[in-house]
Motif scaffolding. Sequence first.
Motif, PDB file in Angstrom:
ATOM      1  N   PHE A  83       4.763 -69.973  51.367  1.00 28.76           N
ATOM      2  CA  PHE A  83       3.404 -69.507  51.079  1.00 28.76           C
ATOM      3  C   PHE A  83       2.436 -69.824  52.223  1.00 28.76           C
ATOM      4  O   PHE A  83       1.707 -68.945  52.703  1.00 28.76           O
ATOM      5  N   ARG A  84       2.428 -71.059  52.684  1.00 30.95           N
ATOM      6  CA  ARG A  84       1.474 -71.452  53.727  1.00 30.95           C
ATOM      7  C   ARG A  84       1.743 -70.706  55.027  1.00 30.95           C
ATOM      8  O   ARG A  84       0.815 -70.281  55.722  1.00 30.95           O
ATOM      9  N   VAL A  85       3.014 -70.545  55.359  1.00 28.41           N
ATOM     10  CA  VAL A  85       3.372 -69.849  56.597  1.00 28.41           C
ATOM     11  C   VAL A  85       2.951 -68.389  56.518  1.00 28.41           C
ATOM     12  O   VAL A  85       2.430 -67.822  57.490  1.00 28.41           O
ATOM     13  N   LEU A  86       3.132 -67.759  55.367  1.00 22.84           N
ATOM     14  CA  LEU A  86       2.754 -66.355  55.203  1.00 22.84           C
ATOM     15  C   LEU A  86       1.243 -66.156  55.325  1.00 22.84           C
ATOM     16  O   LEU A  86       0.788 -65.165  55.923  1.00 22.84           O
ATOM     17  N   VAL A  87       0.463 -67.063  54.778  1.00 21.82           N
ATOM     18  CA  VAL A  87      -1.001 -66.947  54.863  1.00 21.82           C
ATOM     19  C   VAL A  87      -1.457 -67.045  56.319  1.00 21.82           C
ATOM     20  O   VAL A  87      -2.287 -66.244  56.790  1.00 21.82           O
ATOM     21  N   ILE A  88      -0.941 -68.025  57.043  1.00 23.57           N
ATOM     22  CA  ILE A  88      -1.295 -68.168  58.460  1.00 23.57           C
ATOM     23  C   ILE A  88      -0.858 -66.931  59.245  1.00 23.57           C
ATOM     24  O   ILE A  88      -1.591 -66.412  60.081  1.00 23.57           O
ATOM     25  N   GLY A  89       0.344 -66.448  58.955  1.00 22.21           N
ATOM     26  CA  GLY A  89       0.848 -65.271  59.647  1.00 22.21           C
ATOM     27  C   GLY A  89      -0.014 -64.042  59.404  1.00 22.21           C
ATOM     28  O   GLY A  89      -0.282 -63.258  60.332  1.00 22.21           O
ATOM     29  N   ALA A  90      -0.473 -63.854  58.167  1.00 25.74           N
ATOM     30  CA  ALA A  90      -1.317 -62.703  57.853  1.00 25.74           C
ATOM     31  C   ALA A  90      -2.640 -62.763  58.610  1.00 25.74           C
ATOM     32  O   ALA A  90      -3.135 -61.744  59.119  1.00 25.74           O
ATOM     33  N   ALA A  91      -3.233 -63.957  58.689  1.00 25.46           N
ATOM     34  CA  ALA A  91      -4.495 -64.119  59.415  1.00 25.46           C
ATOM     35  C   ALA A  91      -4.311 -63.812  60.904  1.00 25.46           C
ATOM     36  O   ALA A  91      -5.149 -63.137  61.531  1.00 25.46           O
ATOM     37  N   LEU A  92      -3.216 -64.269  61.481  1.00 25.59           N
ATOM     38  CA  LEU A  92      -2.940 -63.993  62.894  1.00 25.59           C
ATOM     39  C   LEU A  92      -2.688 -62.512  63.127  1.00 25.59           C
ATOM     40  O   LEU A  92      -3.089 -61.948  64.151  1.00 25.59           O
ATOM     41  N   TYR A  93      -2.040 -61.871  62.179  1.00 27.66           N
ATOM     42  CA  TYR A  93      -1.765 -60.439  62.293  1.00 27.66           C
ATOM     43  C   TYR A  93      -3.077 -59.647  62.361  1.00 27.66           C
ATOM     44  O   TYR A  93      -3.272 -58.784  63.234  1.00 27.66           O
ATOM     45  N   ALA A  94      -3.980 -59.940  61.431  1.00 23.01           N
ATOM     46  CA  ALA A  94      -5.267 -59.234  61.397  1.00 23.01           C
ATOM     47  C   ALA A  94      -6.055 -59.483  62.677  1.00 23.01           C
ATOM     48  O   ALA A  94      -6.608 -58.544  63.278  1.00 23.01           O
TER      49      ALA A  94
END
Length: 414
Positions: A83-94
């Motif tokens: 969960f935490r890794v996915l949230v950080i990844g989504a923010a970096l993607y945007a």
Amino acid sequence: MTALPSSTAPTHTLSMTQVLVCSAAIVTLSMGIRHGFGLWLQPVTMDRGWTRETFAFAIAIQNLTWGLVGPFAGMLADRLGAFRVLVIGAALYALGLILMAFASSGLAFTGSAGLLIGMAQAGTTYAIVYGVIGRNVATEKRSWAMGVTAAAGSFGQFLMVPLDSWLISSLGWQQALVLTGCLALAIVPLALGLKEPKATVRPGAVHQSIGNAVREAFGYRSFQLLMAGYFVCGFQVVFIAVHMPSYLKDHGLSPEVATVALALIGLFNVVGTYAAGTLGQRIAKSHLLAGIYALRSLAIVAFLLLPLTPMSVYMFSGAMGLLWLSTIPLTNAVVAQIFGVKHFSMLGGFVFLAHQIGSFLGVWLGGKLYDSTGSYDVVWWIAVALGVFAALINLPVRESAIERGAPAPAPAAA
């Protein structure tokens, strides 16, 4: 010696339906956005006055960054949860997509499209969600479940390519990137469905440190062969995804043909990845992998030798689509089968690093050799030769669980 269970297990597992739905939706977004980058090559380079190598180098750095960061993202997901890794990844993607739209130099474009989006993809794609699948889906259904998720990523490619093309033609390439960046944030609520309960230690199980897991994997012949095969996979698919639109335009075909071609790859990939995951439950995965790589080489040879027409492009795209991501569920299922799921996201990240090194070379050499020779022909034939190599080295891969020694007995009581 016998294969022993990993030392941790969740207190209870997540629903398989919940895991598959959320994993599939996340991969649909993350892989779908990535698959459309080739459509931006010409509008970006023409508007900025850059060479194709400038764009290709940024995407090459993206793929290399994705691979280099992947093992560390997987390590964090194994220890702290996906969960935490996915949230950080989504923010970096945007952030990466938005900054990519406003980059005015090749260096800035490489920083956004290359480094930021590469890190984002490491935290939002297969290695992360497959770790959750491996821990929450029964072994006998694992290959099938990974195939379902990979098929969703394929559907994302089919869905996003026409959408990207429409956004670019309607709003311009910069606004299209900004809107795509906002879309990437939808990964955050989906990640809630993959939030796992805290793991507990199994009595009598072997505890394996991260260092021991890495040494064991890299010292195992089948792991080395899987990495070499995945290198070839990355070289082939990323070269085609990024450079085929320009290759077709160079030969007088309209941009619409390229759009349909990429969409067909995504559509047929849905069938190919699902079929690969299902067949992997019944047929030796190493043999399936060898067949996939051999058929890729045959498809490329036929594409190069036949007259280039819209119909031949569509036939090639359909054939490659069936073989496109079908290596992913098979390769990852073999890794989980051999080493277990405790360090699966990290080990999957290392295997994917090899894939991304191949991706870096495929996309960069495509631009480099085109600029120096005026043709993509040399890279196409390199892809053919590598496919034959990958087919041969996957045949001897052993899929059985690795044998580990039993833990040392505790000292006798006085």
